[in-house]
Design a protein around this motif. Structure first.
Motif, PDB file in Angstrom:
ATOM      1  N   ASP A  16      21.430  -6.504  -1.012  1.00  0.00           N
ATOM      2  CA  ASP A  16      20.788  -7.076  -2.208  1.00  0.00           C
ATOM      3  C   ASP A  16      19.489  -7.779  -1.842  1.00  0.00           C
ATOM      4  N   LEU A  17      19.539  -8.558  -0.776  1.00  0.00           N
ATOM      5  CA  LEU A  17      18.340  -9.279  -0.315  1.00  0.00           C
ATOM      6  C   LEU A  17      17.241  -8.287   0.080  1.00  0.00           C
ATOM      7  N   CYS A  18      17.595  -7.283   0.830  1.00  0.00           N
ATOM      8  CA  CYS A  18      16.615  -6.274   1.262  1.00  0.00           C
ATOM      9  C   CYS A  18      16.063  -5.506   0.066  1.00  0.00           C
ATOM     10  N   ALA A  19      16.922  -5.164  -0.888  1.00  0.00           N
ATOM     11  CA  ALA A  19      16.480  -4.420  -2.072  1.00  0.00           C
ATOM     12  C   ALA A  19      15.479  -5.229  -2.883  1.00  0.00           C
ATOM     13  N   ARG A  20      15.690  -6.539  -2.979  1.00  0.00           N
ATOM     14  CA  ARG A  20      14.730  -7.379  -3.706  1.00  0.00           C
ATOM     15  C   ARG A  20      13.361  -7.333  -3.047  1.00  0.00           C
ATOM     16  N   THR A  21      13.331  -7.366  -1.723  1.00  0.00           N
ATOM     17  CA  THR A  21      12.048  -7.301  -1.012  1.00  0.00           C
ATOM     18  C   THR A  21      11.403  -5.936  -1.213  1.00  0.00           C
ATOM     19  N   VAL A  22      12.171  -4.883  -1.081  1.00  0.00           N
ATOM     20  CA  VAL A  22      11.639  -3.537  -1.266  1.00  0.00           C
ATOM     21  C   VAL A  22      11.137  -3.357  -2.700  1.00  0.00           C
ATOM     22  N   ASP A  23      11.892  -3.856  -3.669  1.00  0.00           N
ATOM     23  CA  ASP A  23      11.472  -3.752  -5.078  1.00  0.00           C
ATOM     24  C   ASP A  23      10.211  -4.558  -5.359  1.00  0.00           C
ATOM     25  N   GLN A  24      10.064  -5.682  -4.663  1.00  0.00           N
ATOM     26  CA  GLN A  24       8.904  -6.549  -4.876  1.00  0.00           C
ATOM     27  C   GLN A  24       7.637  -5.966  -4.239  1.00  0.00           C
ATOM     28  N   PHE A  25       7.792  -5.202  -3.164  1.00  0.00           N
ATOM     29  CA  PHE A  25       6.641  -4.676  -2.424  1.00  0.00           C
ATOM     30  C   PHE A  25       6.728  -3.164  -2.211  1.00  0.00           C
ATOM     31  N   PRO A  26       6.950  -2.379  -3.256  1.00  0.00           N
ATOM     32  CA  PRO A  26       7.144  -0.935  -3.035  1.00  0.00           C
ATOM     33  C   PRO A  26       5.940  -0.241  -2.402  1.00  0.00           C
ATOM     34  N   GLU A  27       4.755  -0.724  -2.660  1.00  0.00           N
ATOM     35  CA  GLU A  27       3.550  -0.095  -2.110  1.00  0.00           C
ATOM     36  C   GLU A  27       3.244  -0.567  -0.690  1.00  0.00           C
ATOM     37  N   ASN A  28       3.946  -1.599  -0.226  1.00  0.00           N
ATOM     38  CA  ASN A  28       3.642  -2.191   1.069  1.00  0.00           C
ATOM     39  C   ASN A  28       4.702  -1.922   2.126  1.00  0.00           C
ATOM     40  N   ILE A  29       5.690  -1.123   1.781  1.00  0.00           N
ATOM     41  CA  ILE A  29       6.745  -0.808   2.739  1.00  0.00           C
ATOM     42  C   ILE A  29       6.695   0.685   3.023  1.00  0.00           C
ATOM     43  N   ALA A  30       6.436   1.005   4.265  1.00  0.00           N
ATOM     44  CA  ALA A  30       6.267   2.399   4.684  1.00  0.00           C
ATOM     45  C   ALA A  30       7.587   3.060   5.073  1.00  0.00           C
ATOM     46  N   CYS A  31       8.638   2.278   5.274  1.00  0.00           N
ATOM     47  CA  CYS A  31       9.929   2.829   5.696  1.00  0.00           C
ATOM     48  C   CYS A  31      10.442   3.818   4.658  1.00  0.00           C
ATOM     49  N   ARG A  32      10.708   5.041   5.099  1.00  0.00           N
ATOM     50  CA  ARG A  32      11.201   6.109   4.236  1.00  0.00           C
ATOM     51  C   ARG A  32      12.088   7.025   5.076  1.00  0.00           C
ATOM     52  N   ALA A  33      12.805   7.909   4.410  1.00  0.00           N
ATOM     53  CA  ALA A  33      13.579   8.926   5.124  1.00  0.00           C
ATOM     54  C   ALA A  33      12.621   9.681   6.046  1.00  0.00           C
TER      55      ALA A  33
END
Length: 169
Positions: A16-33
């Motif tokens: 949940d904590l990680c998802a909030r960060t990812v949701d808040q910064f979708p354009e700034n997180i490069a981690c993907r499959a």
């Protein structure tokens, strides 16, 4: 088993904590499959190894054979669950894999610092505290849950991922 219930509850909170960060910064997180540069062969807590073994039971015989084969022949650096750029047991990945790349507050020799994947948060002047994970606090909770688990199921405190998979039923 109470140990695994406690661990799954912690993982849910971390996710949940990680998802909030990812949701808040979708354009700034490069981690993907397929982004697998950080997928290293690490040691994990016994409770995490138990969760990995539990997840392995839900896989087909072919998947189990593939995973066990990779674990048996794993390079000492690459995670044995990594196959074609993807984690074969992503839903059961250890805590370090869940948080890797995100802003982590670390403490070394009394000095606190924030670390994250250099591919993430490019161009941001700062990261809000609400997006930072206190690694010391998280590790304290994980270690406590692991200690409780070891009371129920004595064994080594930590194992490599390959060792955890080799113990799978």
């Amino acid at each position: 088993m109470a140990g695994l219930e406690n661990y799954h509850a912690l993982v849910e909170r971390i996710d949940d904590l990680c998802a909030r960060t990812v949701d808040q910064f979708p354009e700034n997180i490069a981690c993907r499959a397929g982004c697998d540069a950080c997928c290293r062969h690490l040691s994990i807590f016994a409770i995490e190894a138990a969760a990995v073994r539990e997840a392995l039971k839900s896989r087909s015989a072919d998947e189990v054979d593939l995973i066990r084969g990779l674990a048996a022949s794993a390079e000492p650096v690459r995670c044995p669950l990594l196959h074609d750029g993807l984690c074969l047991l992503y839903e059961a990945r250890p805590v370090i894999c869940r948080t890797h790349g995100l802003p982590l507050m670390l403490e070394c020799d009394g000095e606190k610092s924030i670390d994250f994947c250099p591919e993430n948060f490019k161009g941001l002047p700062s990261i809000p505290g609400s997006a930072v994970i206190d690694l010391e606090r998280l590790n304290t909770m994980l270690a406590a849950i692991n200690a409780l688990y070891l009371q129920e199921s004595p064994g080594p405190e930590r194992l490599t991922m390959a060792q955890a998979l080799a113990l799978a039923d």
